[in-house]
Design a protein around this motif. Structure first.
Motif, short mmCIF file in Angstrom:
data_model
loop_
_atom_site.label_atom_id
_atom_site.label_comp_id
_atom_site.label_asym_id
_atom_site.label_seq_id
_atom_site.Cartn_x
_atom_site.Cartn_y
_atom_site.Cartn_z
N ILE A 1 0.91 -1.01 0.25
CA ILE A 1 0.07 -0.01 0.04
C ILE A 1 0.78 1.33 0.13
O ILE A 1 1.66 1.43 0.94
CB ILE A 1 -0.84 -0.15 1.19
CG1 ILE A 1 -1.64 -1.42 1.45
CG2 ILE A 1 -1.91 1.25 1.07
CD1 ILE A 1 -2.37 -1.49 2.55
N GLY A 2 0.87 2.05 -1.10
CA GLY A 2 1.63 3.21 -1.08
C GLY A 2 3.05 2.70 -2.00
O GLY A 2 4.05 3.16 -1.86
N GLY A 3 2.57 1.78 -3.05
CA GLY A 3 3.58 1.08 -3.99
C GLY A 3 4.56 2.08 -4.81
O GLY A 3 5.44 1.49 -5.26
N ALA A 4 4.01 3.25 -4.99
CA ALA A 4 4.69 4.27 -5.87
C ALA A 4 5.63 5.02 -5.05
O ALA A 4 6.55 5.98 -5.73
CB ALA A 4 3.71 5.17 -6.67
N GLY A 5 5.51 5.08 -3.80
CA GLY A 5 6.44 5.80 -2.85
C GLY A 5 7.82 5.31 -2.71
O GLY A 5 8.29 4.05 -3.32
N LYS A 6 8.60 5.90 -1.81
CA LYS A 6 9.98 5.49 -1.63
C LYS A 6 10.19 4.08 -1.15
O LYS A 6 10.56 2.97 -1.74
CB LYS A 6 10.62 6.36 -0.70
CG LYS A 6 10.90 7.76 -1.55
CD LYS A 6 12.01 8.71 -0.56
CE LYS A 6 11.29 9.18 0.48
NZ LYS A 6 12.45 9.91 1.42
N SER A 7 9.67 3.89 0.25
CA SER A 7 9.62 2.55 0.77
C SER A 7 8.72 1.51 0.19
O SER A 7 8.96 0.30 -0.08
CB SER A 7 9.05 2.73 2.37
OG SER A 7 7.99 3.29 2.41
N GLY A 8 7.68 2.15 -0.52
CA GLY A 8 6.82 1.15 -1.01
C GLY A 8 7.53 0.57 -2.59
O GLY A 8 7.40 -0.50 -2.78
N SER A 9 8.12 1.35 -3.38
CA SER A 9 8.51 0.94 -4.52
C SER A 9 9.70 -0.07 -4.18
O SER A 9 9.99 -1.12 -4.82
CB SER A 9 9.13 2.00 -5.41
OG SER A 9 10.15 2.77 -4.77
N LEU A 10 10.46 0.06 -3.42
CA LEU A 10 11.69 -0.68 -2.84
C LEU A 10 11.31 -2.07 -2.24
O LEU A 10 11.57 -3.05 -2.55
CB LEU A 10 12.46 -0.09 -1.55
CG LEU A 10 13.67 0.97 -2.30
CD1 LEU A 10 14.36 1.73 -1.08
CD2 LEU A 10 14.72 0.23 -3.05
N SER A 11 9.99 -2.00 -1.49
CA SER A 11 9.50 -2.90 -0.93
C SER A 11 8.89 -3.95 -1.93
O SER A 11 8.96 -5.29 -1.87
CB SER A 11 8.45 -2.66 0.10
OG SER A 11 8.95 -2.03 1.24
N LEU A 12 8.45 -3.40 -3.08
CA LEU A 12 7.90 -4.26 -4.29
C LEU A 12 8.87 -5.09 -4.87
O LEU A 12 8.83 -6.26 -5.12
CB LEU A 12 7.05 -3.23 -5.12
CG LEU A 12 5.56 -3.06 -4.85
CD1 LEU A 12 5.24 -1.98 -5.89
CD2 LEU A 12 4.86 -4.21 -4.72
N ALA A 13 10.19 -4.36 -4.98
CA ALA A 13 11.11 -4.80 -5.80
C ALA A 13 11.73 -6.07 -4.82
O ALA A 13 12.31 -6.97 -5.32
CB ALA A 13 12.45 -4.01 -5.95
#
Length: 355
Positions: A206-218
């Motif tokens: 949730i918040g996948g386009a943000g800083k922590s979100g994008s790194l967490s998806l990767a």
């Protein structure tokens, strides 16, 4: 090197810098001692940039916005007042702070941090427990962004954490990554736990386009997730995240709408075995719980999270979910986040766009 003549005994946690009447750790203290002189295990850093955490900056921005226009001078004045009053940057409303970049200018003879004078470092501990003095009045900051050019000094304790900034990355980019490096490391650890049991989990961020979100998806993808779902609040962020190519599905939902969030994640391939909350607004606890499968895991990384609301919400929903608080530290987290950034062009593009 001069040492303090104060009778207080140095402590690796920084207790000797606490000026409160009662014994509390520096993070919980109302005031910290910001003297330049070092205790033997301390390090002093010449600060060049602060990075205010997202929840804190958004609160300051809202507090100084009238008729849709942010008063940057008001934000700057409040930050200066907080630091001058408390000896650290700790937003009294959110309780959060951020981190900093600077150059080591003095190292105590008993410091265990492995730093040398001249090292350019990013601190990996919060500004809420770091003694800080601002000497330039934040003259180079307009009060309208999370990254704050600054001249001053900060003190690190024996149990602080700092990482030398890599030479191949812009310091502002490094600071952005290190500010959130705990999120991908813990996400990877949880996904790897599932993999060790022979499961490939579905992960929703949730918040996948943000800083922590994008790194967490990767991180989730690299650790073996079967499916990754990025949740964003509007079309513009959906387009950004889709172009980055780091989520199998991207869905739009207001994270504060529990039913809407549950339905959006379900339609995208959920419920999620692992839900990672990386948004900086309050009220997302119920939706995150509902979007998670029975026996699943919710990781809360937002400083806007109400942990009582999360616990009571899960109880009230009879939800059998494990809930983890992302504390920002996992061994090796900074190096891991940098590896993700270097390896994934989509993630790097999202970060550079923010700069």
């Amino acid at each position: 090197m001069s040492t303090p003549t104060d009778i207080r005994t140095g402590d690796p946690t920084g207790l000797h810098r606490v000026l409160d009447d009662q014994a509390v750790l520096p993070q919980a203290a109302q005031r910290l001692d910001t003297r330049r002189d070092l205790w033997p295990d301390e390090v002093r850093v010449r600060v060049e940039r602060l990075n205010l955490d997202a929840a804190s900056f958004r609160q300051l921005e809202r507090a100084h916005t009238k008729y849709g226009e942010t008063d940057g001078a008001g934000v700057r004045a409040e930050v200066l007042d907080i630091v001058a009053t408390r000896g650290k940057m700790q937003n009294p409303v959110t309780g959060s702070g951020g981190m900093l970049v600077g150059t080591v200018e003095e190292v105590g003879p008993e410091s265990p941090l492995g730093l040398s004078v001249g090292d350019r470092v990013a601190t990996l501990v919060s500004l809420t427990l770091t003694p800080l003095v601002i000497e330039d009045g934040l003259a180079g900051w307009d009060g309208r962004g999370e990254q704050v050019p600054c001249d001053g000094y900060a003190v690190l304790f024996g149990r602080s954490i700092a990482a030398v900034i890599p030479d191949d990355l812009d310091p502002a980019l490094s600071l952005s990554v290190m500010d959130v490096c705990g999120a991908p490391a813990l996400t990877a650890r949880v996904v790897e736990e599932y993999a060790a049991r022979g499961q490939a989990p579905t992960v929703a961020v949730i918040g996948g386009a943000g800083k922590s979100g994008s790194l967490s998806l990767a991180a989730a993808r690299a650790a073996g997730a079967a499916r990754t779902i990025g949740v964003v609040p509007h079309e513009a962020e959906r387009d950004l995240l889709a172009r980055a190519g780091i989520a199998d599905e991207v869905t739009i939902s207001d994270a504060r709408d529990p039913i809407g969030l549950r339905d959006a994640v379900t339609a995208a391939g959920g419920p999620a075995d692992v839900t990672v909350v990386c948004v900086d607004v309050p009220g997302c606890e119920g939706g995150a719980i509902l979007a998670t499968a029975e026996g699943g895991t919710v990781i809360f990384f937002s400083m806007a999270t109400s942990f009582s609301a999360a616990a009571l919400g899960a109880e009230g929903l009879a939800a059998d979910v494990r809930m983890l608080v992302g504390n920002g530290y996992v061994p090796g987290h900074a190096a891991y986040a940098m590896e993700l950034l270097r390896a994934d062009a989509g993630v790097r593009a999202l970060f550079e766009r923010r700069l």
